[in-house]
Design a protein around this motif. Structure first.
Motif, mmCIF file in Angstrom:
data_model
loop_
_atom_site.group_PDB
_atom_site.id
_atom_site.type_symbol
_atom_site.label_atom_id
_atom_site.label_comp_id
_atom_site.label_asym_id
_atom_site.label_seq_id
_atom_site.Cartn_x
_atom_site.Cartn_y
_atom_site.Cartn_z
ATOM 1 N N PRO A 257 0.817 -1.218 0.000
ATOM 2 C CA PRO A 257 0.000 0.000 0.000
ATOM 3 C C PRO A 257 0.848 1.265 0.000
ATOM 4 O O PRO A 257 1.831 1.367 0.728
ATOM 5 N N SER A 258 0.462 2.201 -0.844
ATOM 6 C CA SER A 258 1.165 3.484 -0.935
ATOM 7 C C SER A 258 0.294 4.443 -1.729
ATOM 8 O O SER A 258 -0.694 4.043 -2.356
ATOM 9 N N ALA A 259 0.680 5.715 -1.732
ATOM 10 C CA ALA A 259 -0.043 6.706 -2.521
ATOM 11 C C ALA A 259 0.077 6.409 -4.012
ATOM 12 O O ALA A 259 -0.849 6.650 -4.782
ATOM 13 N N VAL A 260 1.221 5.856 -4.403
ATOM 14 C CA VAL A 260 1.423 5.516 -5.816
ATOM 15 C C VAL A 260 0.488 4.378 -6.215
ATOM 16 O O VAL A 260 -0.133 4.418 -7.279
ATOM 17 N N ARG A 261 0.374 3.358 -5.369
ATOM 18 C CA ARG A 261 -0.529 2.254 -5.703
ATOM 19 C C ARG A 261 -1.973 2.746 -5.786
ATOM 20 O O ARG A 261 -2.720 2.364 -6.692
ATOM 21 N N ALA A 262 -2.376 3.594 -4.852
ATOM 22 C CA ALA A 262 -3.742 4.119 -4.875
ATOM 23 C C ALA A 262 -4.008 4.902 -6.155
ATOM 24 O O ALA A 262 -5.076 4.773 -6.769
ATOM 25 N N CYS A 269 -8.658 1.787 -13.240
ATOM 26 C CA CYS A 269 -10.104 1.628 -13.146
ATOM 27 C C CYS A 269 -10.876 2.663 -13.956
ATOM 28 O O CYS A 269 -12.080 2.515 -14.151
ATOM 29 N N ALA A 270 -10.206 3.687 -14.424
ATOM 30 C CA ALA A 270 -10.881 4.671 -15.277
ATOM 31 C C ALA A 270 -11.161 4.107 -16.660
ATOM 32 O O ALA A 270 -12.052 4.594 -17.368
ATOM 33 N N SER A 271 -10.436 3.081 -17.063
ATOM 34 C CA SER A 271 -10.548 2.503 -18.410
ATOM 35 C C SER A 271 -11.156 1.111 -18.349
ATOM 36 O O SER A 271 -10.723 0.268 -17.559
ATOM 37 N N LEU A 272 -12.134 0.851 -19.193
ATOM 38 C CA LEU A 272 -12.727 -0.488 -19.264
ATOM 39 C C LEU A 272 -11.701 -1.501 -19.761
ATOM 40 O O LEU A 272 -11.604 -2.617 -19.241
ATOM 41 N N THR A 273 -10.927 -1.114 -20.770
ATOM 42 C CA THR A 273 -9.927 -2.021 -21.326
ATOM 43 C C THR A 273 -8.851 -2.343 -20.307
ATOM 44 O O THR A 273 -8.480 -3.509 -20.120
ATOM 45 N N ALA A 274 -8.337 -1.323 -19.640
ATOM 46 C CA ALA A 274 -7.303 -1.545 -18.630
ATOM 47 C C ALA A 274 -7.837 -2.396 -17.487
ATOM 48 O O ALA A 274 -7.128 -3.250 -16.945
ATOM 49 N N THR A 275 -9.085 -2.180 -17.122
ATOM 50 C CA THR A 275 -9.685 -2.980 -16.054
ATOM 51 C C THR A 275 -9.752 -4.446 -16.450
ATOM 52 O O THR A 275 -9.445 -5.334 -15.641
ATOM 53 N N ARG A 276 -10.158 -4.721 -17.674
ATOM 54 C CA ARG A 276 -10.205 -6.120 -18.132
ATOM 55 C C ARG A 276 -8.814 -6.756 -18.088
ATOM 56 O O ARG A 276 -8.660 -7.897 -17.644
ATOM 57 N N LEU A 277 -7.818 -6.023 -18.545
ATOM 58 C CA LEU A 277 -6.467 -6.576 -18.601
ATOM 59 C C LEU A 277 -5.862 -6.765 -17.216
ATOM 60 O O LEU A 277 -5.036 -7.660 -17.009
ATOM 61 N N ALA A 278 -6.262 -5.935 -16.273
ATOM 62 C CA ALA A 278 -5.687 -6.006 -14.924
ATOM 63 C C ALA A 278 -6.641 -6.628 -13.910
ATOM 64 O O ALA A 278 -6.413 -6.532 -12.703
ATOM 65 N N ALA A 279 -7.698 -7.272 -14.390
ATOM 66 C CA ALA A 279 -8.745 -7.769 -13.486
ATOM 67 C C ALA A 279 -8.191 -8.665 -12.387
ATOM 68 O O ALA A 279 -8.570 -8.542 -11.217
ATOM 69 N N GLU A 280 -7.284 -9.577 -12.734
ATOM 70 C CA GLU A 280 -6.759 -10.507 -11.728
ATOM 71 C C GLU A 280 -5.950 -9.783 -10.653
ATOM 72 O O GLU A 280 -5.814 -10.289 -9.533
ATOM 73 N N ALA A 292 -11.312 -0.800 -2.233
ATOM 74 C CA ALA A 292 -12.363 -1.717 -2.668
ATOM 75 C C ALA A 292 -13.468 -1.037 -3.485
ATOM 76 O O ALA A 292 -13.884 -1.572 -4.521
ATOM 77 N N PRO A 293 -13.999 0.117 -3.080
ATOM 78 C CA PRO A 293 -15.066 0.728 -3.881
ATOM 79 C C PRO A 293 -14.651 1.022 -5.317
ATOM 80 O O PRO A 293 -15.414 0.781 -6.255
ATOM 81 N N THR A 294 -13.426 1.530 -5.491
ATOM 82 C CA THR A 294 -12.956 1.833 -6.846
ATOM 83 C C THR A 294 -12.767 0.560 -7.650
ATOM 84 O O THR A 294 -13.195 0.468 -8.812
ATOM 85 N N ALA A 295 -12.149 -0.454 -7.042
ATOM 86 C CA ALA A 295 -11.931 -1.717 -7.740
ATOM 87 C C ALA A 295 -13.254 -2.403 -8.062
ATOM 88 O O ALA A 295 -13.440 -2.947 -9.164
ATOM 89 N N ALA A 296 -14.192 -2.378 -7.129
ATOM 90 C CA ALA A 296 -15.464 -3.070 -7.332
ATOM 91 C C ALA A 296 -16.296 -2.418 -8.426
ATOM 92 O O ALA A 296 -16.871 -3.112 -9.277
ATOM 93 N N THR A 297 -16.379 -1.095 -8.424
ATOM 94 C CA THR A 297 -17.179 -0.442 -9.462
ATOM 95 C C THR A 297 -16.545 -0.610 -10.833
ATOM 96 O O THR A 297 -17.260 -0.701 -11.844
ATOM 97 N N ALA A 298 -15.213 -0.667 -10.884
ATOM 98 C CA ALA A 298 -14.545 -0.904 -12.171
ATOM 99 C C ALA A 298 -14.794 -2.325 -12.661
ATOM 100 O O ALA A 298 -15.155 -2.539 -13.822
ATOM 101 N N LEU A 299 -14.605 -3.304 -11.794
ATOM 102 C CA LEU A 299 -14.837 -4.695 -12.183
ATOM 103 C C LEU A 299 -16.312 -4.914 -12.509
ATOM 104 O O LEU A 299 -16.651 -5.631 -13.468
ATOM 105 N N ASP A 574 -12.571 10.841 -18.421
ATOM 106 C CA ASP A 574 -12.590 9.389 -18.231
ATOM 107 C C ASP A 574 -13.887 8.780 -18.770
ATOM 108 O O ASP A 574 -13.882 7.709 -19.372
ATOM 109 N N ALA A 575 -15.002 9.461 -18.559
ATOM 110 C CA ALA A 575 -16.269 8.991 -19.125
ATOM 111 C C ALA A 575 -16.203 9.020 -20.650
ATOM 112 O O ALA A 575 -16.748 8.132 -21.321
ATOM 113 N N GLU A 576 -15.532 10.023 -21.201
ATOM 114 C CA GLU A 576 -15.376 10.100 -22.651
ATOM 115 C C GLU A 576 -14.531 8.947 -23.170
ATOM 116 O O GLU A 576 -14.812 8.375 -24.230
#
Length: 599
Positions: A257-262, A269-280, A292-299, A574-576
Motif C-alpha cells: 500500500p502506498s499513494a502511488v498504488r492508490a 479503473c478509469a478505463s474499461l480495457t485496462a480494467t479487463r487486462l488487470a482484473a486478476e 475496494a469501492p474503486t476496484a469493485a465499481t470498475a470490475l 474518463d467517461a469520454e
C-alpha cells in the motif's frame, strides 16, 4: 469574502459582484475589490485576487495590474501565486516576462512561468516565445527549466527531442513538487503537461516508453506519480495505451500500500480495457477498505461477478459512488443467479421508500442504483415488482411521477410479471409528456397488447416528424404481427428526420421489409458510426442486417482501425474514454456479426 464563498461559481454574492463590475468597471464595487486586496487576512486576499482574475476582462487595466504586482511580495505563498496569474492576465505578456526574470522568489518565478505557459499554449506560433523559452531553460529554478524545455518542444519547428526530454527528465522530480500550488489557476501537474506535449506531436510510443521507465519501483514518488499522470492522459488519447501500459500498471497494483498504488488503481479503473487486462490484479483489492469501492465499481463495469459482494455491501451501506449504479447494471446480466441482488435491492428499497431523483450533490441515492440494477436484470427481478410499484404510487400520489421514471423503466424491463403495476401505469398514459410516453412503453411491454401501440400511433399524424417513442413502438409492432400501411408511412416519414428518429425508424423498417430497405439504410446508417450517442443504435441495425450490411464494413473498419479515440464531449475525460471503448467494442462485435458466414 472571509468565508471564500464568493470565489465559488453560482454563489449569489459572486453574481452580484459580477453584475456591478460589468455595469461600471470604475464604480464603487470595483474600487472596493481593489481595496480589500490589502486585507490583513490571507484568505481574504487570496479570494479577492482569484475573483479579480475572473473579472479581469471587465475590470482589467493598470489599477488591477498594480494590485497584482504589489501582492507578488505577499508573505503568503498562495496569495503570491494568485497574484502572479492576475498579473499575467492584467499587465500583459511582455511585462510578465520582465517580472519573471527579476523575481528573486522561486514561488513567484514558477507561478509566472505557469501562467505564461498557458498563454504560450494558446498561441505558440508567436516569435516572442522563442527568446523566453530559451532563457527559461537556463533558469536557476528546476520547475521553470522544466516548463521551458516543454515549451521549447511546442514552439520549435524541429526540436531536439532526445536532448530536451533528457532535460525534462532531470528536472521532473523538483517540478512535480512545485507545480499546481495553491492559489494558481492550473490543475495540470508535471506529468499532465508532458503528456499534453506528447499529444500535440502524436508521440504515443514516447509516452509508453516514459511511463514504463518512470514507473519503476526505485524512482521517487513524485516521478512515479508523474508517470501515472502521463499514463492516464495517454489512455484518454490513444486506443492502444491500455494494452501497452497494462503490464507496468499491473505491477504497481501488486505493490505494498502506498499513494502511488492508490493512484495507479484510479488510472487503471478509469478505463474499461485496462480494467479487463488487470482484473486478476484488482480482485485482491476488493478486501482493501480504501481501494475496494474503486476496484469493485470498475470490475462491475466490465460485468465481472466477483465484484458483486462489495457492490452489494456498498449498496446496503449507501456508499456514495458515481459509478455504482452503472456497475450494478453491468454486472447484473452476468449473474447466473440474481437472487441475492434482488433480495438486497428489496431491502434497500424498503429502507428508502420515497422516490429520489437520479442526481444528488456529491452522492448517489442508493435506491437509484438499486432500481438501475432491477432494470438490468429484467424478468428475473419479478420479486421487486411490489417495491417498485409502491415507489411509483408514492410519486404519483405526490403529484411528481417524474421522480419515479426509473421505476417505470424497470417495470418495463421486467415485463409480464409486472402486471400489478399496469393500472397505475395506465393512469399515467393520459398525458402528452415524457412520463406518459414511458408509461405507454411499459404497459406495452407488460401486457404485450398490440392495441396499446396501435392506439398511440393512430392518435398521431401519418406524416410524423418527431415523436419520442414512435420508433420503438413501430419496431415492437414489426416484431408482433407487422405494420399497417399507415404505420409504414409513419416510419418512412420518421426516417427522413436525422438523428434518433431516423435510427429508430431504420430498425422498424428493417424488421418490416428486410433486404428491400437495405440501399436506403446503408446510405444513412454509416454516417452515425463515430457518434457516441447514435453510433450504438446504428450498429445494432447493421448487426441485425447481417450479410446485407457488408457494404458498411469499410466504414466500420475505419472506426476500428483509428489510433485515436473518437471525439466525445461529456465533460468528464474518463467517461469520454469509456464511451469510446464501448463504441469500439460494439464496432468490433458488429463487424463480426456482419462477416459471420454461419448467419
Amino acid at each position: 469574502m472571509a468565508g471564500g464563498e464568493v470565489a465559488v461559481g453560482g454563489n449569489e454574492f459572486r453574481s452580484r459582484v459580477f453584475a456591478a463590475v460589468n455595469a461600471d468597471r470604475d464604480g464603487p464595487v470595483a474600487r472596493r475589490l481593489l481595496q480589500v486586496a490589502a486585507d490583513p487576512r490571507p484568505a481574504v486576499r487570496l479570494t479577492v485576487l482569484q475573483l479579480l482574475s475572473d473579472l479581469v476582462a471587465s475590470c482589467g487595466g493598470e489599477p488591477v495590474a498594480e494590485v497584482a504586482s504589489a501582492a507578488m511580495t505577499d508573505p503568503d505563498d498562495a496569495v503570491r501565486r494568485a497574484a502572479c496569474w492576475l498579473f499575467v492576465a492584467s499587465a500583459g505578456v511582455d511585462r510578465a516576462v520582465a517580472a519573471l526574470w527579476s523575481a528573486p522568489d522561486a514561488v513567484v518565478r514558477v507561478a509566472l512561468a505557469e501562467a505564461l505557459w498557458s498563454k504560450l499554449w494558446q498561441r505558440p506560433d508567436e516569435d516572442r516565445w522563442l527568446r523566453m523559452v530559451a532563457r527559461m531553460r537556463r533558469d536557476p529554478v528546476p520547475a521553470v527549466r522544466f516548463l521551458g524545455s516543454l515549451a521549447t518542444l511546442v514552439v520549435t519547428r524541429c526540436p531536439d527531442w532526445s536532448g530536451l526530454e533528457a532535460a525534462i527528465r532531470e528536472d521532473l522530480e523538483a517540478a512535480a513538487a512545485a507545480l499546481v500550488g495553491e492559489g494558481g489557476r492550473s490543475t495540470r501537474g508535471a506529468g499532465q503537461r508532458w503528456a499534453a506535449v506528447l499529444r500535440r506531436h502524436d508521440r504515443d510510443e514516447s509516452a509508453y516508453s516514459w511511463v514504463q521507465r518512470l514507473l519503476r519501483p526505485h524512482e521517487p514518488e513524485p516521478v512515479r506519480q508523474a508517470a501515472l499522470e502521463i499514463a492516464a492522459e495517454a489512455m484518454r488519447i490513444w486506443r492502444a495505451a491500455p494494452v501497452r501500459l497494462a503490464p507496468a500498471l499491473s505491477a504497481v497494483l501488486n505493490e505494498a500500500p502506498s499513494a502511488v498504488r492508490a493512484a495507479a488503481v484510479e488510472v487503471v479503473c478509469a478505463s474499461l480495457t485496462a480494467t479487463r487486462l488487470a482484473a486478476e490484479h484488482l480482485v485482491p483489492l476488493l478486501t482493501d477498505p480504501v481501494l475496494a469501492p474503486t476496484a469493485a465499481t470498475a470490475l462491475g463495469g466490465i460485468g465481472d461477478p466477483r465484484a458483486l459482494p462489495e457492490l452489494l455491501r456498498m449498496l446496503r451501506a449507501g456508499t456514495p459512488h458515481r459509478r455504482l449504479a452503472a456497475a450494478l447494471a453491468q454486472v447484473a446480466p452476468a449473474l447466473s443467479d440474481p437472487t441475492e441482488m434482488v433480495s438486497t435491492v428489496r431491502e434497500v428499497l424498503a429502507e428508502h421508500r420515497d422516490p429520489c431523483h437520479e442526481g444528488r450533490p456529491r452522492q448517489v441515492c442508493p435506491a437509484v442504483a438499486a432500481v438501475h440494477a432491477m432494470a438490468a436484470i429484467g424478468p428475473a427481478a419479478a420479486a421487486a415488482v411490489p417495491a417498485l410499484t409502491a415507489r411509483l404510487r408514492t410519486a404519483v400520489d405526490g403529484g411528481d411521477p417524474t421522480a419515479a421514471r426509473l421505476e417505470v423503466i424497470a417495470l418495463q424491463a421486467i415485463g409480464p410479471s409486472a402486471k400489478p403495476a399496469v393500472p397505475l401505469l395506465r393512469a399515467l398514459m393520459t398525458g402528452h409528456d415524457r412520463d406518459a410516453d414511458l408509461a405507454t412503453k411499459a404497459v406495452l411491454a407488460i401486457t404485450q397488447d398490440r392495441s396499446v401501440a396501435d392506439d398511440y400511433l393512430d392518435a398521431r399524424p401519418e406524416h410524423l416528424r418527431r415523436c419520442r417513442i414512435a420508433p420503438q413502438l413501430l419496431t415492437w409492432l414489426a416484431d408482433h404481427g407487422g405494420l399497417t400501411d399507415r404505420q409504414v408511412h409513419q416510419a418512412n416519414h420518421l426516417f427522413t428526420q436525422p438523428g434518433a428518429m431516423q435510427l429508430g425508424a431504420a430498425c422498424a423498417l428493417w424488421r418490416h421489409s428486410g433486404p428491400a430497405e437495405a440501399p436506403r439504410l446503408l446510405a444513412e446508417l454509416p454516417k452515425y458510426l463515430d457518434d457516441d450517442a447514435f453510433g450504438p443504435a446504428a450498429m445494432r441495425v447493421l448487426a441485425a442486417m447481417g450479410h446485407t450490411a457488408r457494404p458498411a464494413l469499410a466504414d466500420l473498419d475505419r472506426l476500428i482501425e483509428s489510433r485515436h479515440r473518437v471525439a466525445v464531449y461529456l465533460g468528464d475525460p474518463d467517461a469520454e474514454m469509456r464511451a469510446d471503448e464501448q463504441l469500439l467494442h460494439l464496432a468490433v462485435t458488429t463487424r463480426a456479426l456482419i462477416s459471420d458466414t454461419r448467419r
